[in-house]
Design an enzyme around this catalytic site. Structure first.
Site: not given
Ligand SMILES: Cc1ncc(C[n+]2csc(CCOP(=O)(O)OP(=O)(O)O)c2C)c(N)n1
Lengths: 325, 361
Positions: A60, A129
């Site tokens: 972000e 959220h």
């Molecule tokens: C700071 C933040 N930004 C955005 C999100 C929304 N979000 C939730 S999971 C995700 C993707 C996460 O990907 P990764 O780190 O590869 O983990 P995975 O979910 O694939 O296990 C996003 C963008 C969040 N939870 N926290």
């Protein structure tokens, strides 16, 4: 004219902006191929290509920080932060950078960014959220914050935000994304920033709110009407800079005010409205200004969120108490 | 393969290729670490419980009995093995997707169901279980894990700490700040990146331009290893060695475990919009459950009927846990006032007094 939901109106607004201004770029997490987790940017990648519709890494602060650089260098970035609770990691870039670059450079550098971000609860989302942070942003001089309560305003305010010479947070009430459908004109139209709207006319009490809780206030006004109380509802639309004039004009007429917001009560925007009324209209008031808000706690888990977010009942009770005072 | 010193080659993939001992056919490609037969069988059993929980949770979500849920299918091996390597008195800092890791470290399955139900008891480990608050804001828990491991070092303990995150998390500033502190202060922490190929719709290649994620550890002077995250033998070897180094005061390790998210990002996600069915089919061939079962059958440790029995047991365990979860009363609607400060402030006292819960829908 087509009947659109708010998320469709935002999508159309983005299309219109990108068609008419080649400097507009959209960037953020999952905004491209996925069309955004709420589909607000659906179809934009196919229309405008991956130079202007950019899936960014998960960062972000990176999204907003690079948007500032783009804006300073002449683009009109429209970054998306996936949920308002994830604006926190970008807060430094928002309040100490985007909001101040004009001041720091005595207007040599400016950053016309429109930061789109969904907010608000009562949709059974996980922790973080559901936050509503408008007062934190309103407390940051140099950045504006706008929030629509219906599809028509969403598109018009979005286009005004994109045209604005300064950074604007465009806060999208996610609970209303698909709950209302209404006619939205095609093409470009703007709704002036900094102007509230009288969403319902009335004479006995003024209810002031914005974004996610406007439908609640309108329903409460209808219930009050059945009891013989005429309620005027003001939709701030632009939360900061606040349209004190419209608020005052209404309250001078009704002599009573109820402010409704989803964010916690203390140091919330409701306090600002109450202060404006105390400063400018104290002698016109016939009842204390009342606030119907979230509580002074973090937004709670889904099992109890319905009791946290102001309801029709709570707004109606505040209206009654104000009238009875 | 632990890269301790700077290499002469610029090619990171030459230094970082996944350690593998058991290939997707379930055949050994190198010497196996010494693991007792019962432990191997137990590992598969726990992975099957993880998969059964996942399947049940997905169907519950479709029926509206739980809220948004982040599935673990495909990632059971790294979660189960890493958690088995951690001692009960050591701490885990998980994310929203680490259901199997948390279960193995002592979180009751019931509470793991309560978590996506949005119940406050969900995801809150019992006092005796060393699991930190589940991280939702990506990467924010990583500095906390570093800080806790650092505190343990200051206290003169000999404990290791473990934390998890996804490939996407490596783009957040908090990841880099945590890694840097871990290196500078040589904290006893093992950080496991579950590289499942995707961060919602963003493929790993678009997340970072570096060839591997593992090499990011090297940049901070943290021992870095890449491992096949679906290979229980390689995972046992790499993770137990890393934890032992941490316990011995030899500093942190960053592990990139290459795995795959077989399901959607969450139940709110539609992967059909961004990834191909062919990719999914190809990755199913690398399913850690299939591979582990093949290996155990080859060793004569698992018959068809024993495997079927494991599934039956897992399903009934999961079913019982669900029943328990669904029989737990909802919290008092005003419980959320209790956990803001040690004592209710005057403001909160007043608000709580005036609070009237909404009637159920
Ligand atoms: C700071 C933040 N930004 C955005 C999100 C929304 N979000 C939730 S999971 C995700 C993707 C996460 O990907 P990764 O780190 O590869 O983990 P995975 O979910 O694939 O296990 C996003 C963008 C969040 N939870 N926290």
């Amino acid at each position: 004219m087509a009947k659109l939901t708010m998320v469709q109106a935002i999508n159309q607004g983005l299309k219109v902006a990108m068609e008419s201004n080649p400097d507009v770029v959209v960037l953020g997490e999952d905004v491209g191929r996925d069309g955004g987790v709420f589909r607000a940017t659906e179809g934009l990648l196919d229309l405008f290509g991956n130079e202007r519709v950019v899936d960014t890494p998960l960062s972000e602060s990176g999204i907003l920080g690079t948007s500032i650089g783009m804006a300073v260098y002449g683009l009109r970035p429209v970054p998306e932060i996936q949920f308002m609770g994830f604006l926190y990691p970008a807060f430094d870039q928002l309040v100490s950078q985007a909001a101040r670059i004009r001041t720091r450079s005595t207007s040599r550098f400016t950053c016309p960014i429109t930061l789109r971000v969904p907010y608000g609860g009562n949709v059974k989302s996980p922790e973080l959220h559901s936050d509503s942070l408008e007062s934190l942003i309103a407390h940051s001089p140099g950045v504006k914050i706008v929030t629509p309560s219906n599809p028509y305003d969403a598109k018009g305010l979005l286009l005004a935000a994109i045209s604005d010479p300064d950074p604007v947070v465009f806060a999208e009430p996610l609970r209303l994304y698909r709950s209302i459908r209404e006619e939205v004109p095609e093409g470009w139209y703007q709704i002036e920033l900094g102007k509230a709207k009288v969403a319902r006319e009335g004479s006995d009490v003024t209810v002031i709110s914005w974004g996610s809780l406007l439908p609640t206030c309108l329903r409460a006004a209808e219930l009050a009407n059945e009891e013989g109380t005429s309620v005027e509802v003001i939709d701030l639309r632009t939360v900061s800079p606040i349209d004190a004039e419209t608020i005052l004009r209404s309250v001078v007429k009704t002599h009573r005010a109820v402010v409704v917001h989803e964010a916690p009560k203390s140091a919330g925007l409701g306090a600002e409205v109450a202060a404006i009324l105390a400063e400018e209209a104290i002698l016109d008031l016939e009842a204390p200004v009342s606030r119907v808000t979230g509580y002074d706690t973090p937004f709670p888990l889904p099992v109890v969120e319905r009791s946290y977010v102001p309801s029709d009942r709570r707004v109606l009770e505040a209206i009654r108490a104000c009238i009875k005072f | 393969m632990v890269a301790k010193s700077r290499s002469t080659t610029k090619d990171a993939s030459a230094r970082y290729s996944p350690v593998q001992i058991l290939n997707s056919e379930g055949e050994l490609t190198g010497p196996s670490p010494v693991i007792k037969d019962e432990q191997l069988v137990r590992t598969l059993k726990l992975m099957i419980i993880g998969r059964s929980f996942d399947q049940r949770a997905l169907s519950l979500q479709r029926q509206g009995r739980i809220g948004t849920y982040a599935p673990i299918s495909g990632q059971e091996a790294v979660q189960v093995v890493s958690s088995l390597c951690l001692s009960d008195d050591e701490w885990m800092f998980p994310t929203y997707r680490d259901y199997a890791a948390m279960y193995v470290h002592g979180m009751p399955l019931r509470d793991l169901f309560l978590y996506p139900m949005g119940h406050p008891q969900g995801g809150r480990a019992p006092e005796s279980v060393n699991i930190y608050a589940i991280s939702i804001s990506i990467a924010t828990h990583l500095p906390h894990a570093v800080g806790a491991a650092w505190a343990s070092k200051i206290k003169g303990e000999k404990k290791a700490f473990m934390t998890y995150h996804g490939d996407g998390a490596t783009s957040e500033g908090d990841f880099h700040e945590a890694m840097n502190f871990a290196g500078v202060f040589q904290v006893p922490l093992v950080t496991i990146c579950e590289n499942n190929g995707w961060a919602i719709s963003l493929p790993r290649e678009r997340q970072t331009h570096s060839e591997t994620i593992a090499q990011k550890g090297e940049a901070y002077g943290v021992a870095a290893v890449m491992v096949d995250g679906n290979d229980i033998l390689a995972l046992y070897k790499v993770i137990s060695e890393s934890l032992d180094r941490a316990r011995a005061g030899d500093g942190p390790t960053f592990i990139e475990a290459v795995t795959y998210r077989l399901g959607p990002h969450t139940t709110a996600d539609d992967p059909g919009r961004y990834r191909s069915q062919e990719e999914l089919e190809e990755m199913k061939l690398k399913d850690p459950l299939v591979r582990t079962a093949k290996y155990l059958r080859g060793l004569g440790l698992l018959s068809e009927s024993e495997e079927a029995e494991m599934w039956e047991e897992a399903k009934s365990l999961v079913g019982d846990a669900l029943k328990e979860a669904e029989s737990i009363a909802p919290p008092n609607p005003d419980f959320f006032f209790d956990h803001v400060y040690a004592e209710l402030t005057p403001n909160l006292l007043k608000q709580r007094r005036e609070f009237v819960p909404e009637e159920a829908e």
